[in-house]
Design a protein around this motif. Structure first.
Motif, PDB file in Angstrom:
ATOM      1  N   VAL A 203       9.248   9.900  34.799  1.00 18.15           N
ATOM      2  CA  VAL A 203      10.069   9.897  33.592  1.00 18.15           C
ATOM      3  C   VAL A 203       9.184  10.359  32.431  1.00 18.15           C
ATOM      4  CG1 VAL A 203      11.441   8.509  32.008  1.00 18.15           C
ATOM      5  CG2 VAL A 203      11.484   8.006  34.467  1.00 18.15           C
ATOM      6  N   ALA A 204       9.484  11.525  31.871  1.00 21.85           N
ATOM      7  CA  ALA A 204       8.646  12.084  30.817  1.00 21.85           C
ATOM      8  C   ALA A 204       9.286  11.889  29.452  1.00 21.85           C
ATOM      9  CB  ALA A 204       8.388  13.565  31.065  1.00 21.85           C
ATOM     10  N   ALA A 205       8.464  11.610  28.461  1.00 18.63           N
ATOM     11  CA  ALA A 205       8.910  11.466  27.072  1.00 18.63           C
ATOM     12  C   ALA A 205       8.485  12.702  26.287  1.00 18.63           C
ATOM     13  CB  ALA A 205       8.298  10.218  26.455  1.00 18.63           C
ATOM     14  N   LEU A 206       9.428  13.286  25.559  1.00 12.00           N
ATOM     15  CA  LEU A 206       9.169  14.418  24.681  1.00 12.00           C
ATOM     16  C   LEU A 206       9.222  13.952  23.238  1.00 12.00           C
ATOM     17  CD1 LEU A 206       9.092  17.451  23.742  1.00 12.00           C
ATOM     18  CD2 LEU A 206      11.596  17.436  24.012  1.00 12.00           C
ATOM     19  N   ASN A 207       8.202  14.299  22.457  1.00 13.26           N
ATOM     20  CA  ASN A 207       8.190  13.976  21.036  1.00 13.26           C
ATOM     21  C   ASN A 207       7.727  15.191  20.245  1.00 13.26           C
ATOM     22  OD1 ASN A 207       8.530  10.804  20.429  1.00 13.26           O
ATOM     23  ND2 ASN A 207       7.579  11.095  22.432  1.00 13.26           N
ATOM     24  N   ILE A 208       8.515  15.572  19.246  1.00 10.56           N
ATOM     25  CA  ILE A 208       8.186  16.667  18.346  1.00 10.56           C
ATOM     26  C   ILE A 208       7.953  16.036  16.979  1.00 10.56           C
ATOM     27  CG2 ILE A 208       9.012  18.798  17.287  1.00 10.56           C
ATOM     28  CD1 ILE A 208      10.831  19.128  19.787  1.00 10.56           C
ATOM     29  N   CYS A 209       6.708  16.044  16.507  1.00  7.43           N
ATOM     30  CA  CYS A 209       6.370  15.373  15.254  1.00  7.43           C
ATOM     31  C   CYS A 209       6.772  16.237  14.065  1.00  7.43           C
ATOM     32  CB  CYS A 209       4.880  15.063  15.209  1.00  7.43           C
ATOM     33  SG  CYS A 209       4.395  14.158  13.727  1.00  7.43           S
ATOM     34  N   GLY A 215      -2.397   7.303   9.819  1.00  7.82           N
ATOM     35  CA  GLY A 215      -2.142   6.496  11.004  1.00  7.82           C
ATOM     36  C   GLY A 215      -1.091   7.143  11.883  1.00  7.82           C
ATOM     37  N   GLY A 216      -0.192   6.314  12.445  1.00  9.57           N
ATOM     38  CA  GLY A 216       0.882   6.848  13.272  1.00  9.57           C
ATOM     39  C   GLY A 216       0.425   7.436  14.580  1.00  9.57           C
ATOM     40  N   ARG A 217      -0.716   6.944  15.103  1.00  8.07           N
ATOM     41  CA  ARG A 217      -1.222   7.463  16.371  1.00  8.07           C
ATOM     42  C   ARG A 217      -0.427   6.896  17.555  1.00  8.07           C
ATOM     43  NH1 ARG A 217      -7.409   5.774  16.124  1.00  8.07           N
ATOM     44  NH2 ARG A 217      -6.349   3.850  15.423  1.00  8.07           N
ATOM     45  N   LEU A 218      -0.480   7.615  18.660  1.00 11.94           N
ATOM     46  CA  LEU A 218       0.079   7.125  19.915  1.00 11.94           C
ATOM     47  C   LEU A 218      -0.985   6.308  20.634  1.00 11.94           C
ATOM     48  CD1 LEU A 218       2.315   7.250  22.215  1.00 11.94           C
ATOM     49  CD2 LEU A 218       1.013   9.211  23.098  1.00 11.94           C
ATOM     50  N   VAL A 255      -4.196   8.657  20.442  1.00  7.83           N
ATOM     51  CA  VAL A 255      -3.919  10.085  20.317  1.00  7.83           C
ATOM     52  C   VAL A 255      -3.442  10.373  18.903  1.00  7.83           C
ATOM     53  CG1 VAL A 255      -2.606  12.030  21.203  1.00  7.83           C
ATOM     54  CG2 VAL A 255      -3.259  10.173  22.748  1.00  7.83           C
ATOM     55  N   ASP A 256      -4.217  11.183  18.173  1.00  4.50           N
ATOM     56  CA  ASP A 256      -3.805  11.586  16.830  1.00  4.50           C
ATOM     57  C   ASP A 256      -2.624  12.548  16.929  1.00  4.50           C
ATOM     58  OD1 ASP A 256      -5.769  10.204  15.273  1.00  4.50           O
ATOM     59  OD2 ASP A 256      -7.256  11.647  15.996  1.00  4.50           O
ATOM     60  N   VAL A 257      -1.647  12.349  16.050  1.00  8.71           N
ATOM     61  CA  VAL A 257      -0.446  13.179  16.047  1.00  8.71           C
ATOM     62  C   VAL A 257      -0.206  13.700  14.635  1.00  8.71           C
ATOM     63  CG1 VAL A 257       2.018  13.261  16.512  1.00  8.71           C
ATOM     64  CG2 VAL A 257       0.549  11.813  17.921  1.00  8.71           C
ATOM     65  N   ASN A 258      -0.010  15.010  14.524  1.00  4.83           N
ATOM     66  CA  ASN A 258       0.212  15.641  13.227  1.00  4.83           C
ATOM     67  C   ASN A 258       1.553  16.372  13.220  1.00  4.83           C
ATOM     68  OD1 ASN A 258      -2.528  15.003  12.284  1.00  4.83           O
ATOM     69  ND2 ASN A 258      -3.161  16.506  13.812  1.00  4.83           N
ATOM     70  N   ALA A 259       2.083  16.593  12.030  1.00  3.08           N
ATOM     71  CA  ALA A 259       3.327  17.353  11.907  1.00  3.08           C
ATOM     72  C   ALA A 259       3.166  18.714  12.564  1.00  3.08           C
ATOM     73  CB  ALA A 259       3.700  17.515  10.437  1.00  3.08           C
ATOM     74  N   GLY A 260       4.143  19.081  13.386  1.00  2.00           N
ATOM     75  CA  GLY A 260       4.095  20.337  14.121  1.00  2.00           C
ATOM     76  C   GLY A 260       3.624  20.193  15.545  1.00  2.00           C
ATOM     77  N   ASP A 261       3.021  19.049  15.886  1.00  5.72           N
ATOM     78  CA  ASP A 261       2.564  18.822  17.261  1.00  5.72           C
ATOM     79  C   ASP A 261       3.739  18.441  18.153  1.00  5.72           C
ATOM     80  OD1 ASP A 261      -0.006  19.259  16.392  1.00  5.72           O
ATOM     81  OD2 ASP A 261      -0.580  17.137  16.375  1.00  5.72           O
TER      82      ASP A 261
END
Length: 302
Positions: A203-209, A215-218, A255-261
């Motif tokens: 089961v895969a999760a897709l996330n478009i930031c 903050g807001g890391r996974l 995992v760092d997450v940025n807008a556009g990732d």
């Protein structure tokens, strides 16, 4: 970048551990090798890498800056301006547009999917760079060569919701508590829904930031909890929340997450979202779930 080997990752067997100091027994289950347990980074979209996640060869992948900043800003603006956006929670409310299948009868979820379709279309359609079309179109092109179809999940001719826009604002240790996504795909009220066949695979999760402040890391743990652990914690059909004490001693990555990732990972692993360091800043994503229904079909839902 090249895709990974067709061979599945070697695994380390789960170990039995003593209860933590507060009496919570640690979660047991499947753990991946160091080669498997990674979120591999790419500078451009490579659908082959997504297939590696769907086939269980790697825990996750992240495509840095896949979505142009102007598209992220436009989607976020449309989301926050939408009259179809709903509120969830009171003390630290979250907001979403779309619907989620979690803990609902199949027909309720499908009815809600139909109700929110127009509101979603108003936000998602007409973009100069549509991230959903780019993601699923690229994946469909690659899998078509293997004889695999990519489509929305269905039941009696009715389709699942195509995406979920969301912004969770929890201000505890995690904005979104530690959970897994496989458990909810075994909900008895959805025994007739084809997404339960995905639970037999990955089961895969897709996330478009779209936006993310400080903050807001996974947070991502190297454990797919077994049924015994889920039943002991009362999470067999929900997968949420896992007490932090139950995850003590289990390998975890930030995992760092940025807008556009854009990132895709195996949702059977326990994962969580760190709150923003500045409560005034928002973390907003465009999300969905997907996986192989059978050898020739990948389905998606929310």
């Amino acid at each position: 970048m090249t895709t990974q080997s067709e061979q599945p990752a070697m695994v380390t067997p789960p170990t039995t551990t003593a209860a933590s100091d507060d009496g919570v027994t640690p979660v047991t289950g499947w753990q991946g090798s160091s080669d498997y347990f990674a979120l591999r980074e790419y500078r451009a979209y490579d659908p082959h890498a997504v297939v590696d996640v769907l086939r269980g060869r790697v825990a996750g992948v992240i495509f840095r800056g896949m979505v142009p900043q102007e598209t992220c800003q436009e989607l976020a603006t449309r989301f926050w301006a939408s009259t179809h956006r709903k509120r969830r929670g009171v003390e630290a409310p979250g907001y979403y547009l779309g619907t989620y299948h979690y803990h609902k009868p199949t027909l309720t979820y499908l009815h809600e999917s139909e109700e929110v379709a127009a509101g979603l279309d108003a936000v998602l359609d007409g973009l100069p760079a549509d991230p959903l079309t780019a993601f699923y179109g690229g994946l469909a092109d690659v899998l078509q060569r293997e004889g695999v179809t990519v489509r929305l999940a269905e039941h009696d001719g009715r389709q699942a919701c195509r995406a979920l826009l969301r912004s969770w604002h929890g201000q505890g240790e995690y904005a979104l508590a530690p959970h897994d996504d496989r458990s909810q795909c075994t909900e008895p009220q959805q025994a007739d829904f084809e997404i339960q066949r995905v639970a037999e695979r990955e089961v895969a999760a897709l996330n478009i930031c779209l936006e993310n402040g400080g903050g807001g890391r996974l947070a991502y743990w190297n454990i797919q909890p077994d049924d015994e652990s889920k039943r002991r914690l009362g999470l067999h059909y929900t997968g949420s929340p896992y007490p932090l004490a139950s995850l003590s001693g289990i390998e975890m990555k930030w995992v760092d997450v940025n807008a556009g990732d854009v990132y895709v990972f195996n949702g059977a692993h326990v994962h969580a979202v760190e709150p923003n360091t500045d409560p005034a800043l928002r973390r907003t994503t465009l999300a969905g779930m997907l996986g192989f229904r059978d050898d020739t079909t990948v389905i998606s839902w929310t």
